[in-house]
Design a protein around this motif. Structure first.
Motif, mmCIF file in Angstrom:
data_model
loop_
_atom_site.group_PDB
_atom_site.id
_atom_site.type_symbol
_atom_site.label_atom_id
_atom_site.label_comp_id
_atom_site.label_asym_id
_atom_site.label_seq_id
_atom_site.Cartn_x
_atom_site.Cartn_y
_atom_site.Cartn_z
ATOM 1 N N MET A 1 -6.890 17.427 1.355
ATOM 2 C CA MET A 1 -7.212 18.347 2.283
ATOM 3 C C MET A 1 -8.110 19.010 3.182
ATOM 4 S SD MET A 1 -4.561 22.151 2.954
ATOM 5 C CE MET A 1 -3.626 21.289 1.727
ATOM 6 N N ARG A 2 -8.079 18.953 4.357
ATOM 7 C CA ARG A 2 -9.663 19.545 5.450
ATOM 8 C C ARG A 2 -9.128 20.624 5.757
ATOM 9 N NH1 ARG A 2 -13.077 16.051 3.725
ATOM 10 N NH2 ARG A 2 -12.737 13.685 3.687
ATOM 11 N N ASN A 3 -10.312 21.550 5.877
ATOM 12 C CA ASN A 3 -9.888 22.964 6.976
ATOM 13 C C ASN A 3 -11.468 23.152 7.686
ATOM 14 O OD1 ASN A 3 -11.822 24.929 5.124
ATOM 15 N ND2 ASN A 3 -11.424 23.364 3.367
ATOM 16 N N GLU A 4 -11.063 24.091 8.233
ATOM 17 C CA GLU A 4 -11.687 24.586 9.013
ATOM 18 C C GLU A 4 -12.228 26.252 9.170
ATOM 19 O OE1 GLU A 4 -12.514 22.690 11.993
ATOM 20 O OE2 GLU A 4 -10.941 21.245 10.881
ATOM 21 N N LEU A 5 -12.569 26.151 7.741
ATOM 22 C CA LEU A 5 -12.438 27.778 7.130
ATOM 23 C C LEU A 5 -14.169 28.360 7.541
ATOM 24 C CD1 LEU A 5 -11.681 30.101 5.916
ATOM 25 C CD2 LEU A 5 -12.127 29.398 3.119
ATOM 26 N N LYS A 6 -15.124 27.224 6.744
ATOM 27 C CA LYS A 6 -16.495 27.490 7.159
ATOM 28 C C LYS A 6 -16.595 27.942 9.469
ATOM 29 C CE LYS A 6 -20.605 26.382 5.841
ATOM 30 N NZ LYS A 6 -21.235 24.743 4.486
ATOM 31 N N ALA A 7 -16.018 27.257 9.780
ATOM 32 C CA ALA A 7 -16.207 27.039 10.985
ATOM 33 C C ALA A 7 -15.579 28.398 11.847
ATOM 34 C CB ALA A 7 -15.755 25.906 12.147
ATOM 35 N N LEU A 8 -14.442 29.112 11.350
ATOM 36 C CA LEU A 8 -13.780 30.035 11.275
ATOM 37 C C LEU A 8 -14.409 31.526 10.729
ATOM 38 C CD1 LEU A 8 -9.847 29.802 10.970
ATOM 39 C CD2 LEU A 8 -11.463 29.212 13.445
ATOM 40 N N ARG A 9 -15.000 31.213 9.952
ATOM 41 C CA ARG A 9 -15.683 32.107 9.376
ATOM 42 C C ARG A 9 -17.068 32.672 10.302
ATOM 43 N NH1 ARG A 9 -19.898 32.410 5.909
ATOM 44 N NH2 ARG A 9 -19.357 30.501 5.161
ATOM 45 N N LYS A 10 -17.979 31.267 10.521
ATOM 46 C CA LYS A 10 -18.953 31.704 10.743
ATOM 47 C C LYS A 10 -19.084 31.984 12.235
ATOM 48 C CE LYS A 10 -22.293 29.018 8.288
ATOM 49 N NZ LYS A 10 -22.796 28.396 8.479
ATOM 50 N N SER A 11 -17.941 31.380 13.283
ATOM 51 C CA SER A 11 -17.311 32.246 14.206
ATOM 52 C C SER A 11 -17.548 33.697 14.199
ATOM 53 C CB SER A 11 -16.467 31.350 15.031
ATOM 54 O OG SER A 11 -14.805 31.549 14.186
ATOM 55 N N ARG A 12 -16.521 34.212 13.461
ATOM 56 C CA ARG A 12 -16.436 35.657 12.842
ATOM 57 C C ARG A 12 -17.698 36.618 12.250
ATOM 58 N NH1 ARG A 12 -11.294 38.058 12.970
ATOM 59 N NH2 ARG A 12 -9.947 36.309 14.426
ATOM 60 N N GLU A 13 -18.896 35.587 12.135
ATOM 61 C CA GLU A 13 -19.990 36.465 11.551
ATOM 62 C C GLU A 13 -19.331 36.932 10.302
ATOM 63 O OE1 GLU A 13 -22.084 38.774 14.532
ATOM 64 O OE2 GLU A 13 -22.390 36.478 15.488
ATOM 65 N N LEU A 14 -19.262 36.826 9.455
ATOM 66 C CA LEU A 14 -18.256 36.833 8.251
ATOM 67 C C LEU A 14 -19.033 36.425 7.101
ATOM 68 C CD1 LEU A 14 -14.299 37.643 9.142
ATOM 69 C CD2 LEU A 14 -16.076 38.605 8.889
ATOM 70 N N SER A 15 -19.294 37.051 6.223
ATOM 71 C CA SER A 15 -19.743 35.941 4.851
ATOM 72 C C SER A 15 -18.350 35.647 4.499
ATOM 73 C CB SER A 15 -20.753 37.253 3.868
ATOM 74 O OG SER A 15 -19.947 38.099 3.668
ATOM 75 N N GLN A 16 -18.439 34.505 3.636
ATOM 76 C CA GLN A 16 -17.554 34.395 1.836
ATOM 77 C C GLN A 16 -17.062 35.590 1.989
ATOM 78 O OE1 GLN A 16 -19.833 31.637 -0.206
ATOM 79 N NE2 GLN A 16 -19.367 29.699 1.067
ATOM 80 N N GLY A 17 -18.298 36.328 1.109
ATOM 81 C CA GLY A 17 -17.758 37.788 0.277
ATOM 82 C C GLY A 17 -16.147 38.503 0.839
ATOM 83 N N GLN A 18 -16.949 38.902 2.174
ATOM 84 C CA GLN A 18 -15.799 39.602 2.940
ATOM 85 C C GLN A 18 -15.069 39.066 3.062
ATOM 86 O OE1 GLN A 18 -18.686 39.600 6.131
ATOM 87 N NE2 GLN A 18 -18.470 41.607 6.059
ATOM 88 N N VAL A 19 -14.852 37.621 3.229
ATOM 89 C CA VAL A 19 -13.330 36.647 3.441
ATOM 90 C C VAL A 19 -12.612 36.924 2.046
ATOM 91 C CG1 VAL A 19 -12.284 34.444 4.169
ATOM 92 C CG2 VAL A 19 -14.190 35.386 5.329
ATOM 93 N N ALA A 20 -13.094 36.618 1.499
ATOM 94 C CA ALA A 20 -12.931 36.901 0.228
ATOM 95 C C ALA A 20 -12.228 37.788 -0.585
ATOM 96 C CB ALA A 20 -13.899 36.689 -1.237
ATOM 97 N N ILE A 21 -12.871 39.139 -0.064
ATOM 98 C CA ILE A 21 -12.354 40.515 -0.158
ATOM 99 C C ILE A 21 -10.547 40.939 0.873
ATOM 100 C CG2 ILE A 21 -12.239 43.085 0.097
ATOM 101 C CD1 ILE A 21 -15.075 42.991 -0.660
ATOM 102 N N ALA A 22 -10.718 40.038 1.494
ATOM 103 C CA ALA A 22 -10.233 40.488 2.441
ATOM 104 C C ALA A 22 -8.626 39.956 2.076
ATOM 105 C CB ALA A 22 -10.169 39.679 3.959
ATOM 106 N N VAL A 23 -8.899 38.431 1.446
ATOM 107 C CA VAL A 23 -7.742 38.220 1.267
ATOM 108 C C VAL A 23 -7.178 38.237 -0.613
ATOM 109 C CG1 VAL A 23 -7.897 36.604 3.169
ATOM 110 C CG2 VAL A 23 -8.419 35.404 1.298
ATOM 111 N N GLY A 24 -8.672 38.534 -0.800
ATOM 112 C CA GLY A 24 -8.137 39.427 -2.285
ATOM 113 C C GLY A 24 -8.239 37.474 -3.370
#
Length: 73
Positions: A1-24
């Motif tokens: 499965m492909r995803n757009e996660l990295k592009a979405l995360r970068k467009s919001r200027e979020l780190s991987q850690g911030q995204v991880a915390i937000a979704v648990g």
């Protein structure tokens, strides 16, 4: 499965850690999903879609699956 996660995360200027915390999940999980090393659980996929205010099928897609599905009728 492909995803757009990295592009979405970068467009919001979020780190991987911030995204991880937000979704648990762990930062390593976000890294693995972004780099196609694993597919997220359904609950994590929906949490990520909600985080980015997108339908889940805009964040995650299967390149071998047709984008439109014909209904019998």
């Amino acid at each position: 499965m492909r995803n757009e996660l990295k592009a979405l995360r970068k467009s919001r200027e979020l780190s991987q850690g911030q995204v991880a915390i937000a979704v648990g999940v762990s930062r390593q999980t976000i890294y693995a999903v972004e780099n196609d090393r694993c597919d997220p659980s359904l609950s994590v996929a929906f949490a990520l879609a909600r985080l980015f205010h997108r339908p889940v099928e805009e964040v995650f897609h299967d390149p071998g699956f047709p984008s439109t599905v014909r209904r019998a009728g």
